[in-house]
Write an enzyme that holds these catalytic residues in place. Structure first.
Site, PDB file in Angstrom:
ATOM      1  CE  LYS A  38      -2.164  -4.249  -5.431  1.00 56.03           C
ATOM      2  NZ  LYS A  38      -1.252  -3.482  -4.566  1.00 56.03           N
TER       3      LYS A  38
ATOM      4  NE  ARG B  36      -4.112   1.494   4.616  1.00 53.46           N
ATOM      5  CZ  ARG B  36      -2.900   2.042   4.526  1.00 53.46           C
ATOM      6  NH1 ARG B  36      -2.661   3.216   5.068  1.00 53.46           N
ATOM      7  NH2 ARG B  36      -1.942   1.412   3.890  1.00 53.46           N
TER       8      ARG B  36
HETATM    9  N1  BES Z   1      -2.385  -5.840  -0.773  1.00 52.75           N
HETATM   10  C1  BES Z   1      -1.517  -4.729  -0.827  1.00 52.75           C
HETATM   11  C2  BES Z   1      -0.218  -4.934  -0.065  1.00 52.75           C
HETATM   12  C3  BES Z   1       0.683  -6.037  -0.569  1.00 52.75           C
HETATM   13  C4  BES Z   1       1.756  -5.721  -1.394  1.00 52.75           C
HETATM   14  C5  BES Z   1       0.496  -7.343  -0.189  1.00 52.75           C
HETATM   15  C6  BES Z   1       2.593  -6.740  -1.847  1.00 52.75           C
HETATM   16  C7  BES Z   1       1.353  -8.349  -0.634  1.00 52.75           C
HETATM   17  C8  BES Z   1       2.398  -8.045  -1.461  1.00 52.75           C
HETATM   18  C9  BES Z   1      -2.208  -3.491  -0.265  1.00 52.75           C
HETATM   19  O1  BES Z   1      -3.586  -3.467  -0.409  1.00 52.75           O
HETATM   20  C10 BES Z   1      -1.666  -2.308  -0.982  1.00 52.75           C
HETATM   21  O2  BES Z   1      -1.857  -2.226  -2.156  1.00 52.75           O
HETATM   22  N2  BES Z   1      -1.019  -1.403  -0.262  1.00 52.75           N
HETATM   23  C11 BES Z   1      -0.463  -0.236  -0.831  1.00 52.75           C
HETATM   24  C12 BES Z   1      -0.793   0.920   0.082  1.00 52.75           C
HETATM   25  C13 BES Z   1      -0.427   2.270  -0.473  1.00 52.75           C
HETATM   26  C14 BES Z   1      -1.320   2.600  -1.634  1.00 52.75           C
HETATM   27  C15 BES Z   1      -0.566   3.296   0.616  1.00 52.75           C
HETATM   28  C16 BES Z   1       1.042  -0.432  -0.952  1.00 52.75           C
HETATM   29  O3  BES Z   1       1.628  -1.037  -0.057  1.00 52.75           O
HETATM   30  O4  BES Z   1       1.597  -0.028  -1.955  1.00 52.75           O
HETATM   31 MN    MN Z   2      -4.175  -2.667  -2.281  1.00 50.36          MN
END
Ligand code: BES
Ligand code: MN
Ligand code: ZN
Length: 489
Positions: free
Chosen positions: A269, A343
Site C-alpha cells: 500500500k 477474503r
Molecule cells: N484492509 C483493506 C481494506 C480497507 C481499506 C479497510 C480502507 C479499511 C480502510 C483490504 O485488505 C484491502 O486492501 N483491499 C483492497 C482490495 C483490492 C486489492 C482488490 C482494496 O480495497 O483496495
Molecule cells: Mn489488504
C-alpha cells in the site's frame, strides 16, 4: 462508572453537571429555556443560547454555568430536534454529558421518560461517551470524564431499572473493549497478543476460548490463511470463543477478520493508505465484543466467535501475485493482488465454521474493501446476504442502535469475474463492484449455511467523531449484533 437512580428533580441535584434535553422549534425551545430560567433566574440561559446559536437541534450542545439557587455547577442542554423516541434521547443525553465532561466528576440526567429501555440506553450512552483511549498517554489527567451518574425522576420501586443499568453497561463495556483492541498500536497488538487478550477476557467471563497456533492451523489445512501469513515474522492465530447457555434458542457463529496490520503484502500500500491499517482487525474486535456481551447479558442463544488473525507483510517468504493455494474447503485459489488478503483469511475460517459448528446463522464482520467506502461513504457498512428475513432483522436491530448499514446485492452475474484460467477461482474481480465481488468470493466457502457478510471498512475506524462513532476505533457492529441476538426467537 457508577450509575444510580434517584426520584429527585434536576434543580435539587448536587451533581457537577446536569443534562437536560431541549427540543427545537420556536415554541418548544422557548418553553424549555423558560422552564430552566424559572429556576436559575431570568436572563441566565436565553441570551447565551441565542449568542451561541443553540436552537435545540440534534447534535447541538450548550454548556451553561449554573446560576441561581441550584447546587449543580453546570447545565448541559442537549439538543434533540424533534426526536420522539425516548430511548434515542436517553442515549444522546448519556453520551453527550460523558463525552463533554472533563473536570466534572459527577453527572445527573433528566430523562424525558424513565423506563427500562431508556435507562438502559442512557447507561450505554454514558459509558460509550466516557470512552477515552489513554493507554499510551503519559499524562492520563488530560482525558478524564465523569465517574458517577444519577438518572433522575425514577419512580421508587420501579421494576427492571437496576437490571437495565447493568445491561446498558455490559453492552458498552463490550463495545469499549472492541475499541481498545482497534486503537491498540500494531507493534503491541499482533495475532499472538490478540489471542491473549481474547483468552484473558474469556477467563473473566467463564467462557471457553481455544487458540490455534501455526502448527494447528497447518494441520487444519488453512492454506489461504497461511499464505497471507508467509510475509510476516509473527505466527498466525485462530481464536474460537464459545458462549453456550443451557437450552439455547439458536446457534449463531460470528466470524471476524483479524489482520492486526495490513501493509498490503508485496502489492504494498502507499503510505497514506497504510497509516491506519492497524484497524484491519476491527472485524475480529466486533466479533469478540459480541460474544462477550452475549455472555454478560446471559442471552438464551449459543454464540461463537471465530477469528482468523495474521499480519499481511512483505517478508522474504511473502506470498506472491500468481501463487495458487488450496483452500481448507478444497477449492484452489489464484492470488492476483496480495492486498486482497482479508477474503483469503475469511474463506478458510468460514468453511471451517460451516463444517464444524453447523450454525443456524453465520455472520462475518470484516474491514474488507476500500471499494465499500467508495460506494457507501465512511460511516456506513455494507450488508450482504441472500436471506431477506435475516437482512430485515439485522437492519431493524441496527436502527435501534443508531448504526448504519446498507443492504448490497450479491449479484450472481458478477461471479464470472472470479474465474481463473488455471485455478478454481481468482480471489479478486475487476475494477468495478469490488465490495460485491469480495462478498461473492466469500460465498464460495459457506456452502448452504444462512450467512451474512458485513463489510465494515468505513465505520470501523474514522478520522473524526461522527454521530455515535468516536474518532479512531469505534467498536462498530457490536451494538447491532447484540440487539439482533436479543430479538432472536
Ligand atoms: N484492509 C483493506 C481494506 C480497507 C481499506 C479497510 C480502507 C479499511 C480502510 C483490504 O485488505 C484491502 O486492501 N483491499 C483492497 C482490495 C483490492 C486489492 C482488490 C482494496 O480495497 O483496495
Ligand atoms: Mn489488504
Ligand atoms: Zn485488509
Amino acid at each position: 462508572m457508577r450509575i444510580s437512580l434517584s426520584e429527585g428533580a434536576w434543580n435539587k441535584s448536587t451533581a457537577d453537571i446536569v443534562a437536560i434535553a431541549v427540543a427545537s422549534g420556536k415554541t418548544r425551545l422557548a418553553r424549555a429555556l423558560g422552564r430552566i430560567e424559572a429556576v436559575t433566574g431570568k436572563g441566565s440561559v436565553k441570551p447565551l443560547a441565542s449568542d451561541e446559536r443553540f436552537e435545540g437541534k440534534p447534535a447541538q450542545r450548550l454548556k451553561v454555568a449554573a446560576a441561581g439557587p441550584i447546587k449543580a455547577r453546570w447545565l448541559l442542554l442537549v439538543g434533540i430536534g424533534d426526536e420522539k423516541d425516548a430511548e434515542k434521547i436517553a442515549w444522546e443525553m448519556g453520551h453527550a454529558v460523558a463525552s463533554i465532561a472533563r473536570a466534572q466528576k459527577s453527572a445527573a440526567l433528566e430523562l424525558p421518560e424513565v423506563t427500562p429501555e431508556s435507562v438502559r440506553a442512557a447507561s450505554q450512552g454514558l459509558m460509550m461517551g466516557a470512552y477515552r483511549y489513554t493507554q499510551y498517554k503519559s499524562d492520563k489527567a488530560t482525558a478524564t470524564t465523569i465517574g458517577s451518574a444519577v438518572l433522575l425522576g425514577a419512580p421508587k420501586g420501579a421494576r427492571g431499572l437496576t437490571s437495565a443499568i447493568r445491561a446498558g453497561k455490559a453492552i458498552a463495556e463490550s463495545i469499549n473493549f472492541a475499541r481498545d483492541l482497534v486503537n491498540a498500536p500494531p507493534n503491541d497488538l499482533n495475532p499472538v497478543t490478540l489471542a491473549r487478550a481474547a483468552t484473558r477476557e474469556s477467563k473473566k467471563l467463564g467462557l471457553s476460548c481455544r487458540i490455534w497456533n501455526k502448527a494447528r492451523i497447518e494441520r487444519e489445512g488453512m492454506n489461504l490463511l497461511l499464505a497471507v501469513n508467509k510475509g510476516s515474522a509473527i505466527e498466525p492465530r485462530v481464536i474460537h470463543v464459545v458462549y453456550k447457555p443451557s437450552r439455547p434458542k439458536k446457534k449463531v457463529v460470528f466470524v471476524g477478520k483479524g489482520l492486526t496490520f495490513d501493509a498490503g503484502g508485496l502489492c504494498i500500500k502507499p503510505a497514506a493508505s497504510m497509516v491506519d491499517m492497524k484497524c484491519d482487525m476491527a472485524g475480529s474486535a466486533a466479533t469478540l465484543g459480541i460474544v462477550f456481551a452475549a455472555a454478560r447479558l446471559k442471552l438464551p442463544v449459543e454464540v461463537h466467535a471465530v477469528v482468523g488473525s495474521t499480519e499481511n507483510m512483505t517478508g522474504a517468504k511473502a506470498y506472491r501475485p500468481g501463487d495458487v493455494y488450496k483452500s481448507r474447503e478444497g477449492k484452489t485459489v489464484e492470488v492476483i493482488n496480495t492486498d486482497a488478503e482479508g477474503r483469503l483469511v475469511l474463506a478458510d475460517v468460514l468453511s471451517w465454521a460451516v463444517k464444524k459448528l453447523k450454525p443456524d446463522y453465520m455472520i462475518d464482520h470484516a474491514t474488507l474493501t476500500g471499494a465499500c467506502i467508495v460506494a457507501l461513504g465512511p460511516y456506513r457498512a455494507a450488508l450482504y446476504t441472500d436471506d431477506d428475513k435475516l437482512a430485515a432483522a439485522y437492519l431493524d436491530a441496527a436502527k435501534g442502535e443508531g448504526e448504519s448499514f446498507w443492504r448490497m446485492p450479491l449479484d450472481k452475474e458478477l461471479r464470472s469475474m472470479l474465474k481463473s484460467p488455471i485455478a478454481d477461482l481468482k480471489h479478486i474481480g475487476g475494477r468495478y463492484g469490488g465490495s460485491i465481488t469480495a462478498a461473492l468470493f466469500l460465498k464460495e466457502f459457506v456452502d448452504e449455511t444462512t450467512w451474512m457478510h458485513l463489510d465494515i471498512a468505513g465505520p470501523a475506524f474514522v478520522d473524526r467523531a461522527h454521530g455515535r462513532l468516536p474518532k479512531g476505533g469505534t467498536g462498530f457492529g457490536v451494538a447491532t449484533g447484540v440487539r439482533f441476538l436479543e430479538a432472536l426467537k
